[in-house]
Design a protein around this motif. Sequence first.
Motif, PDB file in Angstrom:
ATOM      1  N   GLY A 213      53.664  36.970  38.486  1.00 53.36           N
ATOM      2  CA  GLY A 213      52.665  37.513  37.584  1.00 53.36           C
ATOM      3  C   GLY A 213      53.186  38.742  36.856  1.00 53.36           C
ATOM      4  O   GLY A 213      53.930  39.558  37.418  1.00 53.36           O
ATOM      5  N   ASP A 215      53.516  42.273  35.401  1.00 54.04           N
ATOM      6  CA  ASP A 215      53.123  43.657  35.677  1.00 54.04           C
ATOM      7  C   ASP A 215      54.073  44.546  34.892  1.00 54.04           C
ATOM      8  O   ASP A 215      55.293  44.413  35.010  1.00 54.04           O
ATOM      9  N   ASP A 272      53.914  41.440  44.491  1.00 57.11           N
ATOM     10  CA  ASP A 272      54.017  40.494  43.378  1.00 57.11           C
ATOM     11  C   ASP A 272      53.004  39.362  43.508  1.00 57.11           C
ATOM     12  O   ASP A 272      52.733  38.878  44.621  1.00 57.11           O
ATOM     13  N   GLN A 273      52.474  38.946  42.365  1.00 54.82           N
ATOM     14  CA  GLN A 273      51.715  37.702  42.312  1.00 54.82           C
ATOM     15  C   GLN A 273      52.727  36.575  42.150  1.00 54.82           C
ATOM     16  O   GLN A 273      53.420  36.498  41.139  1.00 54.82           O
TER      17      GLN A 273
END
Length: 291
Positions: A213, A215, A272-273
């Motif tokens: 994801g 960021d 983290d995603q």
Amino acid sequence: MSDFEHVFEKPPEGAAADWTIPQNWDAYTEVEHRTWDTLYARQMKILPGRACDAFLRGLDALDLNAGGIPDFEVINPKLQALTGWTVVCVPGLVPDEVFFDHMANRRFVSGQFIRKPDQLDYLQEPDIFHDVFGHVPMLTDPDFAAYMEAYGKGGQRAAGLGMLPNLARLYWYTVEFGLMKEAGALRIYGAGIVSSATESVFALDDPSPNRLGFDLERVMRTLYRIDDFQQVYFVIDSLEALKDETLKDFGPVYAALKGQADLPIDSVLPGDQVFTRGTQAYAAKGGRFAA
């Protein structure tokens, strides 16, 4: 960079002070036009269902399949009417300050040359197919167009703060190699992917890379390589969300980054995603240039 042919220390003969040159569309050969058509047809067998809707809409809006290399005098009025952007020709890679000034004023710089027929699968230096097919359709989207303008203005500021390496990572992992969530799946919007037949498949299907994801600080800390498939792709929620991230004041972000170590390309952090935790098998085998 040593493999790049179109690199100059100052504007070459025939270039304006802002490094722009005429496209000189009439000088393209039949072979060069056929190369564009071949590349275009090959990508369009792959991209439906993989590229994001904004990219595919942009291809249609600009009619980049009219036959041969697009004429900027034909596509620029269409693009300008949609988002105020235009495409300008440059002789090759331009200095950062020139690049940022053009972007801040909604001018996208494109190389003039196209790869040779024996370079269809890989060319490290960006050519007109990468620049126009890969980048320009996304500039028809208002949110992405605003993001790119904001990036240009941010680049001018980052240069004065010594933060260009960090900002370059943002460009790399969004504009060049970004993925996004759309219609319940991952889709491509980065120009380095959509203009590559092999990476268009690798980016979404291969088990090797991490898909994480987006960021902002995380991306700005993450190293990258320019000579092979990516080991990590960052996934945005939407183009509007990407724009909103860029319109923030980067001052606090830069302050937070000061003194922090760069992150390895293959790293996965606890926060983290994770969409895909990659095997990194491709890189472990030596990648594209392995024997």
